[in-house]
Design a protein around this motif. Structure first.
Motif, mmCIF file in Angstrom:
data_model
loop_
_atom_site.group_PDB
_atom_site.id
_atom_site.type_symbol
_atom_site.label_atom_id
_atom_site.label_comp_id
_atom_site.label_asym_id
_atom_site.label_seq_id
_atom_site.Cartn_x
_atom_site.Cartn_y
_atom_site.Cartn_z
ATOM 1 N N TRP A 91 0.711 -1.285 -0.081
ATOM 2 C CA TRP A 91 -0.100 0.336 0.100
ATOM 3 C C TRP A 91 1.074 1.294 0.020
ATOM 4 N N GLN A 92 1.201 1.740 -0.850
ATOM 5 C CA GLN A 92 1.853 2.726 -1.494
ATOM 6 C C GLN A 92 2.280 4.299 -0.535
ATOM 7 N N ARG A 93 0.291 4.484 0.138
ATOM 8 C CA ARG A 93 0.344 5.719 1.061
ATOM 9 C C ARG A 93 1.396 5.587 2.066
ATOM 10 N N TRP A 94 1.475 4.338 2.763
ATOM 11 C CA TRP A 94 2.391 4.199 3.902
ATOM 12 C C TRP A 94 3.750 2.858 3.666
ATOM 13 N N ALA A 95 3.617 2.170 2.474
ATOM 14 C CA ALA A 95 4.639 1.394 1.732
ATOM 15 C C ALA A 95 6.382 1.654 2.561
ATOM 16 N N PHE A 96 7.158 1.141 3.850
ATOM 17 C CA PHE A 96 8.498 1.854 3.805
ATOM 18 C C PHE A 96 9.170 0.377 3.219
ATOM 19 N N LEU A 97 9.301 -0.366 3.004
ATOM 20 C CA LEU A 97 9.816 -1.780 2.271
ATOM 21 C C LEU A 97 9.343 -1.893 1.448
ATOM 22 N N PRO A 98 11.089 -2.700 -0.376
ATOM 23 C CA PRO A 98 10.556 -3.154 -1.446
ATOM 24 C C PRO A 98 9.655 -4.422 -1.191
ATOM 25 N N PRO A 99 8.670 -3.648 -2.235
ATOM 26 C CA PRO A 99 8.061 -5.099 -2.521
ATOM 27 C C PRO A 99 8.439 -6.041 -3.016
ATOM 28 N N ARG B 102 3.606 10.397 6.059
ATOM 29 C CA ARG B 102 5.137 11.768 5.791
ATOM 30 C C ARG B 102 5.706 11.239 4.864
ATOM 31 N N ARG B 103 5.924 9.617 5.787
ATOM 32 C CA ARG B 103 7.359 9.449 4.954
ATOM 33 C C ARG B 103 7.161 9.133 3.598
ATOM 34 N N ALA B 104 6.135 8.303 3.155
ATOM 35 C CA ALA B 104 5.799 7.787 1.233
ATOM 36 C C ALA B 104 5.063 9.213 0.270
ATOM 37 N N ARG B 105 5.024 10.392 1.633
ATOM 38 C CA ARG B 105 4.743 11.532 0.676
ATOM 39 C C ARG B 105 6.082 12.700 0.398
ATOM 40 N N GLY B 106 7.082 12.387 1.240
ATOM 41 C CA GLY B 106 8.752 13.139 0.659
ATOM 42 C C GLY B 106 8.391 13.725 2.238
ATOM 43 N N GLU B 107 7.517 13.955 2.986
ATOM 44 C CA GLU B 107 8.210 14.614 4.658
ATOM 45 C C GLU B 107 8.887 14.325 5.321
ATOM 46 N N LEU B 108 9.508 13.375 5.553
ATOM 47 C CA LEU B 108 10.410 12.892 6.231
ATOM 48 C C LEU B 108 10.573 11.939 5.969
#
Length: 291
Positions: free
Chosen positions: A191-199, A245-251
């Motif tokens: 879910w790209q809205r929150w994803a933080f690991l590679p697929p 916020r990380r997914a949006r580039g803010e963090l």
């Protein structure tokens, strides 16, 4: 407790079907090996996100519960990657060896250890065939790795083989539950809205249930001690906000790691960690089947 026969058979199964194994992208560890020690990378989250819980737990069990003195003792990490955990093990005082099939990750690990004055031995190998004689190590660590291997029973058998009688095996892995599919697969990877690991970093079908782990330990003469879970260090809504916020580039990843990490918990539905000791006498077939 006696496990049902079908559960014993399942826990002793052969290697994961190749079609299932091929869904996991273990090639990431070669392709992105230079990122292991880069603060703003997904791989570095293993250090910032996971190490606080796993290292603290391991130290407490090894030193406070088992009263192990690491001086002059040998430790092995199976699946060491770029050395994020190996360096923590070496700093505990063990004579440390790390093995991994990724040659590029091992090069990064060796350079980083040398730059930090740590005498860690690294070698290329898989968990299914450890390049060590029997009864070599006082402690074996295998973290965030067991859900990546094709032949889990063989890996556990090899770990037991290279452990000294009375030695300690510390591990952590993912539980195969609907909650872990939601959190570790959907939320963390898809879910790209929150994803933080590679697929495709993890495949849910290769996750391991705690009773499966306990059965494999018993069958290889390892006495299971306990399992503990892990959870975010902040309330879930806040953690989701940070991920968004990380997914949006803010963090950045580095900033994310400063705001949230995993802590020890009673809840094992997503991840669990535990330890076992090697019995000092041979285990009988009956003991292997029964709890």
């Amino acid at each position: 407790m006696t496990l049902p026969t079908d559960r014993i058979r399942d826990a002793s199964r052969d290697a994961v079907p190749r079609a299932t194994y091929n869904r996991i992208d273990n090639g990431l560890y070669d392709a992105q090996s230079d990122l292991w020690w880069q603060p703003d990378s997904a791989f570095h989250q293993l250090k910032a996100f996971l190490n606080p819980a796993r290292v603290g737990y391991a130290q407490r069990k090894l030193f406070d519960n088992l009263h192990l003195d690491p001086r002059g003792k040998r430790a092995l990490e199976v699946g060491c990657g770029g050395g994020l955990l190996c360096e923590e093990i070496a700093r505990m005082g063990f004579e440390t060896t790390g093995i991994d099939p990724s040659a590029r990750s091992l090069e990064v690990a060796a350079r980083h250890a040398q730059a930090n004055g740590l005498a860690i031995r690294y070698a290329g190998a898989t968990g299914e065939s450890l390049p060590s004689p029997a009864a070599t190590y006082d402690a074996v660590f295998c973290c965030d790795v067991l859900e990546h291997v094709r032949d889990l029973p063989q890996v556990i058998a090899e770990i037991a083989r290279v452990m000294k009688p009375g030695g300690v095996f510390y591990y952590d892995t993912f539980n195969r539950t609907w909650v872990s599919k939601l959190v570790a697969i959907k939320l963390a990877q898809e879910w790209q809205r929150w994803a933080f690991l590679p697929p495709n970093l993890h495949v849910w079908d290769m996750f391991i249930r705690p009773w499966e782990m306990k059965s494999l330990l018993r069958q290889n003469g390892l006495e299971w001690k306990e399992h503990r879970g892990m959870k975010p260090s902040v309330p879930l809504p806040r953690a989701l906000g940070y991920l968004r916020r990380r997914a949006r580039g803010e963090l950045s990843y580095a900033e994310l790691g400063k705001r949230v990490h995993l802590v020890e918990s009673r809840i094992t539905a997503v991840m669990f960690m535990g330890y076992a000791t090697k019995q000092t006498r041979p285990i009988s077939p009956t003991e292997a089947r029964n709890g």
